[in-house]
Design a protein around this motif. Sequence first.
Motif, PDB file in Angstrom:
ATOM      1  N   ASP A   1       0.823  -1.209   0.000  1.00  0.00           N
ATOM      2  CA  ASP A   1       0.000   0.000   0.000  1.00  0.00           C
ATOM      3  C   ASP A   1       0.858   1.261   0.000  1.00  0.00           C
ATOM      4  O   ASP A   1       0.495   2.265  -0.598  1.00  0.00           O
TER       5      ASP A   1
ATOM      6  N   VAL B   1      -2.184   4.854  -6.419  1.00  0.00           N
ATOM      7  CA  VAL B   1      -3.639   4.973  -6.528  1.00  0.00           C
ATOM      8  C   VAL B   1      -4.293   3.928  -5.622  1.00  0.00           C
ATOM      9  O   VAL B   1      -3.685   2.931  -5.269  1.00  0.00           O
ATOM     10  N   ASP B   2      -5.554   4.169  -5.246  1.00  0.00           N
ATOM     11  CA  ASP B   2      -6.267   3.192  -4.441  1.00  0.00           C
ATOM     12  C   ASP B   2      -6.892   2.135  -5.351  1.00  0.00           C
ATOM     13  O   ASP B   2      -6.640   2.101  -6.557  1.00  0.00           O
ATOM     14  N   GLU B   3      -7.719   1.261  -4.772  1.00  0.00           N
ATOM     15  CA  GLU B   3      -8.304   0.166  -5.533  1.00  0.00           C
ATOM     16  C   GLU B   3      -9.243   0.651  -6.632  1.00  0.00           C
ATOM     17  O   GLU B   3      -9.528  -0.061  -7.580  1.00  0.00           O
TER      18      GLU B   3
ATOM     19  N   LYS C   1      -8.169   6.038  -7.891  1.00  0.00           N
ATOM     20  CA  LYS C   1      -8.071   7.442  -7.485  1.00  0.00           C
ATOM     21  C   LYS C   1      -6.705   7.694  -6.839  1.00  0.00           C
ATOM     22  O   LYS C   1      -6.219   6.854  -6.098  1.00  0.00           O
TER      23      LYS C   1
ATOM     24  N   LEU D   1      -3.820   8.618  -4.355  1.00  0.00           N
ATOM     25  CA  LEU D   1      -3.764   8.629  -2.901  1.00  0.00           C
ATOM     26  C   LEU D   1      -3.246   9.955  -2.370  1.00  0.00           C
ATOM     27  O   LEU D   1      -3.596  10.373  -1.281  1.00  0.00           O
ATOM     28  N   ARG D   2      -2.396  10.619  -3.112  1.00  0.00           N
ATOM     29  CA  ARG D   2      -1.765  11.835  -2.612  1.00  0.00           C
ATOM     30  C   ARG D   2      -2.350  13.061  -3.218  1.00  0.00           C
ATOM     31  O   ARG D   2      -2.875  13.242  -4.175  1.00  0.00           O
TER      32      ARG D   2
END
Length: 77
Positions: free
Chosen positions: A64, A69-71, A74, A76-77
């Motif tokens: 992680d 990007v997330d799942e 999108k 993350l930062r």
Amino acid sequence: MMAMRVACIVAALVVGALPARAEDRSVLVNCKAIVERASKDAHAAREAELTRCRQLIREWALRDARMAVDEEGKPLR
């Protein structure tokens, strides 16, 4: 004879690669629950299972941390 040898080599490579596949997030959730139960009850899980779950949680944390990007794709930062 040569085809049999090639088939055996391919089969060995496939079997060797099976444990290397990534686990899905449900395994992570289950491991977190096992570790939490073990922290409350000393007899909740076997030591080997706890060790495997702790290792899996560490691997997910590292994975992680490397993700950009997330799942859902999108950022993350």
